[in-house]
Design a protein around this motif. Structure first.
Motif, PDB file in Angstrom:
ATOM      1  N   ARG A  43       7.036  -0.804  52.265  1.00  7.63           N
ATOM      2  CA  ARG A  43       7.045  -1.812  51.187  1.00  7.63           C
ATOM      3  C   ARG A  43       8.298  -2.653  51.377  1.00  7.63           C
ATOM      4  NH1 ARG A  43       5.076  -0.694  45.660  1.00  7.63           N
ATOM      5  NH2 ARG A  43       3.003  -0.477  46.819  1.00  7.63           N
ATOM      6  N   LEU A  44       8.158  -3.945  51.827  1.00  7.48           N
ATOM      7  CA  LEU A  44       9.590  -4.850  52.066  1.00  7.48           C
ATOM      8  C   LEU A  44       9.498  -5.747  50.746  1.00  7.48           C
ATOM      9  CD1 LEU A  44       8.635  -3.897  54.909  1.00  7.48           C
ATOM     10  CD2 LEU A  44       9.990  -5.934  55.671  1.00  7.48           C
ATOM     11  N   ARG A  45      10.972  -5.659  50.160  1.00  7.58           N
ATOM     12  CA  ARG A  45      11.357  -6.437  49.055  1.00  7.58           C
ATOM     13  C   ARG A  45      11.832  -7.825  49.843  1.00  7.58           C
ATOM     14  NH1 ARG A  45       9.847  -1.282  47.514  1.00  7.58           N
ATOM     15  NH2 ARG A  45       9.144  -1.170  45.216  1.00  7.58           N
ATOM     16  N   LEU A  46      11.279  -8.791  49.266  1.00  4.27           N
ATOM     17  CA  LEU A  46      11.578 -10.033  49.838  1.00  4.27           C
ATOM     18  C   LEU A  46      12.000 -11.266  48.539  1.00  4.27           C
ATOM     19  CD1 LEU A  46       8.986 -10.686  52.461  1.00  4.27           C
ATOM     20  CD2 LEU A  46      11.258  -9.731  52.965  1.00  4.27           C
ATOM     21  N   PRO A  47      13.306 -11.060  48.243  1.00  6.73           N
ATOM     22  CA  PRO A  47      13.323 -11.969  47.079  1.00  6.73           C
ATOM     23  C   PRO A  47      13.120 -13.291  47.327  1.00  6.73           C
ATOM     24  CG  PRO A  47      15.362 -10.466  47.618  1.00  6.73           C
ATOM     25  CD  PRO A  47      14.471 -10.342  48.817  1.00  6.73           C
ATOM     26  N   ALA A  48      12.262 -13.860  46.311  1.00  5.38           N
ATOM     27  CA  ALA A  48      11.573 -14.995  46.114  1.00  5.38           C
ATOM     28  C   ALA A  48      10.723 -15.287  47.318  1.00  5.38           C
ATOM     29  CB  ALA A  48      12.637 -16.295  46.013  1.00  5.38           C
ATOM     30  N   GLY A  49      10.247 -14.121  48.053  1.00  9.16           N
ATOM     31  CA  GLY A  49       9.342 -14.335  49.095  1.00  9.16           C
ATOM     32  C   GLY A  49       9.948 -14.900  50.334  1.00  9.16           C
ATOM     33  N   ARG A  50      11.328 -15.017  50.441  1.00  6.54           N
ATOM     34  CA  ARG A  50      11.641 -16.090  51.460  1.00  6.54           C
ATOM     35  C   ARG A  50      12.044 -15.167  52.854  1.00  6.54           C
ATOM     36  NH1 ARG A  50      17.028 -17.087  53.432  1.00  6.54           N
ATOM     37  NH2 ARG A  50      17.312 -19.090  54.149  1.00  6.54           N
ATOM     38  N   LEU A  51      11.561 -15.855  53.931  1.00  8.40           N
ATOM     39  CA  LEU A  51      11.782 -15.445  55.243  1.00  8.40           C
ATOM     40  C   LEU A  51      12.225 -16.627  55.988  1.00  8.40           C
ATOM     41  CD1 LEU A  51       8.313 -13.438  55.446  1.00  8.40           C
ATOM     42  CD2 LEU A  51      10.587 -12.448  55.835  1.00  8.40           C
ATOM     43  N   THR A  52      13.167 -16.238  56.814  1.00 19.90           N
ATOM     44  CA  THR A  52      13.559 -17.342  57.873  1.00 19.90           C
ATOM     45  C   THR A  52      12.453 -17.120  59.222  1.00 19.90           C
ATOM     46  OG1 THR A  52      14.938 -15.697  59.278  1.00 19.90           O
ATOM     47  CG2 THR A  52      16.027 -17.018  57.313  1.00 19.90           C
ATOM     48  N   ALA A  53      12.789 -18.154  60.038  1.00 18.32           N
ATOM     49  CA  ALA A  53      11.608 -18.130  61.020  1.00 18.32           C
ATOM     50  C   ALA A  53      11.688 -17.030  62.070  1.00 18.32           C
ATOM     51  CB  ALA A  53      11.905 -19.537  62.039  1.00 18.32           C
ATOM     52  N   ARG A  54      13.087 -16.495  62.182  1.00 17.87           N
ATOM     53  CA  ARG A  54      13.195 -15.406  62.900  1.00 17.87           C
ATOM     54  C   ARG A  54      12.919 -14.170  62.300  1.00 17.87           C
ATOM     55  NH1 ARG A  54      15.075 -11.856  66.339  1.00 17.87           N
ATOM     56  NH2 ARG A  54      16.335 -10.245  66.006  1.00 17.87           N
ATOM     57  N   ILE A  71      -0.085  -7.783  57.940  1.00 17.15           N
ATOM     58  CA  ILE A  71       1.053  -7.771  56.921  1.00 17.15           C
ATOM     59  C   ILE A  71       0.327  -8.099  55.623  1.00 17.15           C
ATOM     60  CG2 ILE A  71       3.176  -9.011  56.200  1.00 17.15           C
ATOM     61  CD1 ILE A  71       2.018  -9.374  59.811  1.00 17.15           C
ATOM     62  N   SER A  72       0.474  -7.206  54.591  1.00 18.84           N
ATOM     63  CA  SER A  72      -0.101  -7.571  53.366  1.00 18.84           C
ATOM     64  C   SER A  72       0.976  -8.371  52.382  1.00 18.84           C
ATOM     65  CB  SER A  72      -0.803  -6.383  52.790  1.00 18.84           C
ATOM     66  OG  SER A  72      -1.902  -5.808  53.513  1.00 18.84           O
ATOM     67  N   VAL A  73       0.431  -9.272  51.682  1.00 20.95           N
ATOM     68  CA  VAL A  73       1.471  -9.761  50.631  1.00 20.95           C
ATOM     69  C   VAL A  73       0.920  -9.528  49.374  1.00 20.95           C
ATOM     70  CG1 VAL A  73       2.386 -11.956  49.656  1.00 20.95           C
ATOM     71  CG2 VAL A  73       1.646 -12.008  52.241  1.00 20.95           C
ATOM     72  N   THR A  74       1.852  -8.875  48.604  1.00 20.36           N
ATOM     73  CA  THR A  74       1.937  -8.199  47.192  1.00 20.36           C
ATOM     74  C   THR A  74       1.507  -9.303  46.278  1.00 20.36           C
ATOM     75  OG1 THR A  74       3.924  -7.784  46.721  1.00 20.36           O
ATOM     76  CG2 THR A  74       3.102  -6.339  48.078  1.00 20.36           C
ATOM     77  N   SER A  75       1.300  -8.845  45.031  1.00 20.64           N
ATOM     78  CA  SER A  75       1.329  -9.815  43.949  1.00 20.64           C
ATOM     79  C   SER A  75       2.767 -10.281  43.445  1.00 20.64           C
ATOM     80  CB  SER A  75       0.534  -9.136  42.755  1.00 20.64           C
ATOM     81  OG  SER A  75       1.058  -7.944  42.230  1.00 20.64           O
ATOM     82  N   ARG A  76       3.807  -9.642  44.074  1.00 25.64           N
ATOM     83  CA  ARG A  76       5.146  -9.929  43.720  1.00 25.64           C
ATOM     84  C   ARG A  76       5.310 -10.843  44.997  1.00 25.64           C
ATOM     85  NH1 ARG A  76       7.599  -4.840  40.421  1.00 25.64           N
ATOM     86  NH2 ARG A  76       6.434  -4.966  38.565  1.00 25.64           N
ATOM     87  N   GLY A  77       4.767 -11.043  45.798  1.00 23.53           N
ATOM     88  CA  GLY A  77       5.434 -11.789  46.827  1.00 23.53           C
ATOM     89  C   GLY A  77       6.175 -10.836  47.966  1.00 23.53           C
ATOM     90  N   ASN A  78       6.010  -9.788  47.977  1.00 28.87           N
ATOM     91  CA  ASN A  78       6.756  -8.903  48.788  1.00 28.87           C
ATOM     92  C   ASN A  78       5.676  -8.620  50.091  1.00 28.87           C
ATOM     93  OD1 ASN A  78       9.019  -8.615  47.703  1.00 28.87           O
ATOM     94  ND2 ASN A  78       7.976  -7.156  46.057  1.00 28.87           N
ATOM     95  N   ALA A  79       5.935  -7.804  50.934  1.00 27.50           N
ATOM     96  CA  ALA A  79       5.134  -7.799  52.078  1.00 27.50           C
ATOM     97  C   ALA A  79       5.100  -5.977  52.394  1.00 27.50           C
ATOM     98  CB  ALA A  79       5.919  -8.184  53.489  1.00 27.50           C
ATOM     99  N   GLU A  80       3.924  -5.529  52.783  1.00 25.92           N
ATOM    100  CA  GLU A  80       3.664  -4.338  53.083  1.00 25.92           C
ATOM    101  C   GLU A  80       3.175  -4.093  54.565  1.00 25.92           C
ATOM    102  OE1 GLU A  80       2.286  -2.455  48.842  1.00 25.92           O
ATOM    103  OE2 GLU A  80       0.946  -2.788  50.260  1.00 25.92           O
ATOM    104  N   LEU A  81       3.622  -3.028  55.075  1.00 30.10           N
ATOM    105  CA  LEU A  81       3.079  -2.865  56.698  1.00 30.10           C
ATOM    106  C   LEU A  81       2.376  -1.328  56.409  1.00 30.10           C
ATOM    107  CD1 LEU A  81       6.585  -3.532  58.829  1.00 30.10           C
ATOM    108  CD2 LEU A  81       4.496  -5.043  58.411  1.00 30.10           C
ATOM    109  N   ARG A  82       1.003  -1.274  57.024  1.00 28.34           N
ATOM    110  CA  ARG A  82       0.516  -0.309  56.823  1.00 28.34           C
ATOM    111  C   ARG A  82       0.168   0.456  58.460  1.00 28.34           C
ATOM    112  NH1 ARG A  82      -1.687   0.623  51.652  1.00 28.34           N
ATOM    113  NH2 ARG A  82      -2.846   2.392  52.456  1.00 28.34           N
ATOM    114  N   GLY A  83      -0.418   1.537  58.417  1.00 21.19           N
ATOM    115  CA  GLY A  83      -0.822   2.354  59.794  1.00 21.19           C
ATOM    116  C   GLY A  83       0.389   2.789  60.535  1.00 21.19           C
ATOM    117  N   LEU A  84       1.517   2.949  59.685  1.00 17.39           N
ATOM    118  CA  LEU A  84       2.757   3.330  60.638  1.00 17.39           C
ATOM    119  C   LEU A  84       2.721   4.790  60.860  1.00 17.39           C
ATOM    120  CD1 LEU A  84       5.295   1.460  58.080  1.00 17.39           C
ATOM    121  CD2 LEU A  84       4.590   0.772  60.417  1.00 17.39           C
TER     122      LEU A  84
END
Length: 417
Positions: A43-54, A71-84
């Protein structure tokens, strides 16, 4: 090599007793993977959900080379990667760090910051709280004591339109004119200068940690503090050198999320949703080119710097771009086969129904990822079928039952569980 951590059971308190936790927070992060039936989860915390293009490209690459391609988007605007794979932790960490997605290995799980996604784009807010979010994140990562916050502790920054005030923040900041902000911690609200808002939010979080330590219950969230152990937020801010004025006024009323494309988000911004909150790597890349992408707590993305003429291309990738889509407001937990606790493949069983109240499909009574506020509860039942707001419904009859529940008048709202 980074090992996956097993889930930590939560003790059940006696009726009426304050919640006590006997173990530390085992919430997954980007560096501490969680073991699931479909592999490992990050689970990746992305403050304000913000990502640059890169960063969008790096996230898509990580999903398809290390995970299941989604990539799953959570109810907090974070991101999850599964199947790792269990042994991919070092490689994933290197990818994320190189892209600037891991600014602090010691604080990566405590960076839960939701901010109004349209702030600074359409001229409707009283302040650009996206800028507050960046400053708050920098201050969080620079404060050694902040690493003690739970991975569930939530900062909410609202620009005054009310779109995120109802998301259950532990510390809530709301921009109000002129040049001021309301800060709420528990049941206490104070007014601070807008220039002090991010610093005040951090000081309030520290006051919570002090109260939680004194209570001795291991509370992760403000609402878990025992009754009577309220935090004197004004005194905490004064100690931090921040002027604060107690107020009795309520926070501004809750507002709607940003309009879906084509909505009035400025001359070159779009808001789209991912079906059931999941982007494939291809769908995520379809958001580019963009100046930046902001994941939202409604499991979509605001694309900043996007030509509205791209709508047809986004629709071709299966993204939700129309407010009258029956899939707007439909979410689901992971379900089978990814979660061992789930009683059903809720993502496969989910049906849209006419637009109305949000609806969430849950595979078990934990109801992971459910919305805040009023929503339609669709819960998998033992032996097959579902409970729709508590009423038994065969799987084959979900469509009419969910449609009715989403649009029928309610005598009392069914609120967050």
């Amino acid at each position: 090599m980074l090992a996956a951590m097993p889930p930590t059971p939560t003790p059940t308190p006696a009726p009426g007793a304050p919640r006590a936790r006997e173990r530390g927070d085992a919430c997954p992060g980007a560096l501490r993977l969680h073991s699931a039936d479909d592999g490992h989860l990050a689970r990746l915390r992305l403050p304000a959900g913000r990502l640059t293009a890169r960063q969008v490209e790096v996230l898509a690459h990580a999903a398809e080379t290390l995970g299941d391609g989604r990539i799953s988007v959570t109810s907090r605007g974070n991101a999850e990667l599964r199947g790792l794979a269990g042994d991919c932790g070092a490689e994933l960490a290197a990818l994320l760090a190189e892209a600037g997605l891991l600014p602090s290995p010691t604080h990566e799980r405590v960076r839960n910051i939701v901010a109004s996604p349209a702030a600074g784009l359409d001229g409707l807010g009283a302040a650009d709280v996206q800028l507050w979010a960046r400053e708050l994140d920098e201050r969080l990562c620079a404060a050694p004591w902040a690493a003690a916050l739970s991975g569930r502790f939530l900062f909410v920054l609202d620009d005054g339109r009310g779109d995120v005030t109802g998301l259950g923040g532990d510390v809530t900041l709301v921009a109000v004119a002129p040049g001021a902000a309301l800060l709420r911690l528990g049941d206490r609200t104070v007014r601070v200068a807008a220039a002090d808002a991010p610093r005040a939010a951090l000081a309030a979080a520290r006051a919570f940690l002090t109260a939680a330590r004194e209570a001795g219950t291991g509370a992760w969230r403000v609402r878990e503090l025992p009754e009577g152990s309220g935090v004197d937020v004004r005194a905490a801010l004064t100690t931090a050198g921040i002027a604060a004025e107690p107020v009795r006024e309520p926070l501004p009323p809750h507002g709607a999320p940003p309009a879906l494309a084509p909505g009035p988000l400025g001359p070159a911004s779009l808001h789209v949703l991912a079906p059931l909150g999941r982007f494939t790597a291809g769908r995520l890349r379809a958001l580019l080119p963009a100046d930046e992408v902001r994941f939202t707590p409604w499991r979509g993305a605001v694309v900043v710097g996007a030509d509205p003429g791209r709508l047809s291309g986004l629709e071709a990738h299966g993204l939700i771009t129309r407010p009258d889509s029956p899939w707007v407001g439909v979410s689901a937990c992971t379900g089978r086969p990814g979660c061992a606790k789930s009683l059903a493949d809720v993502r496969a069983d989910a049906v849209p129904g006419r637009p109305g109240l949000p609806v969430h499909y849950s595979g078990c009574e934990r109801r992971c990822g459910h919305p805040h506020g009023d929503w339609v509860d669709v819960l998998a039942a033992p032996g097959g079928g579902y409970l729709v707001d508590g009423a038994p419904v065969p799987r084959t009859d979900l469509t009419p039952a969910v449609t009715t529940a989403r649009t029928a008048p309610r005598t009392a709202p069914r609120t967050t569980r």
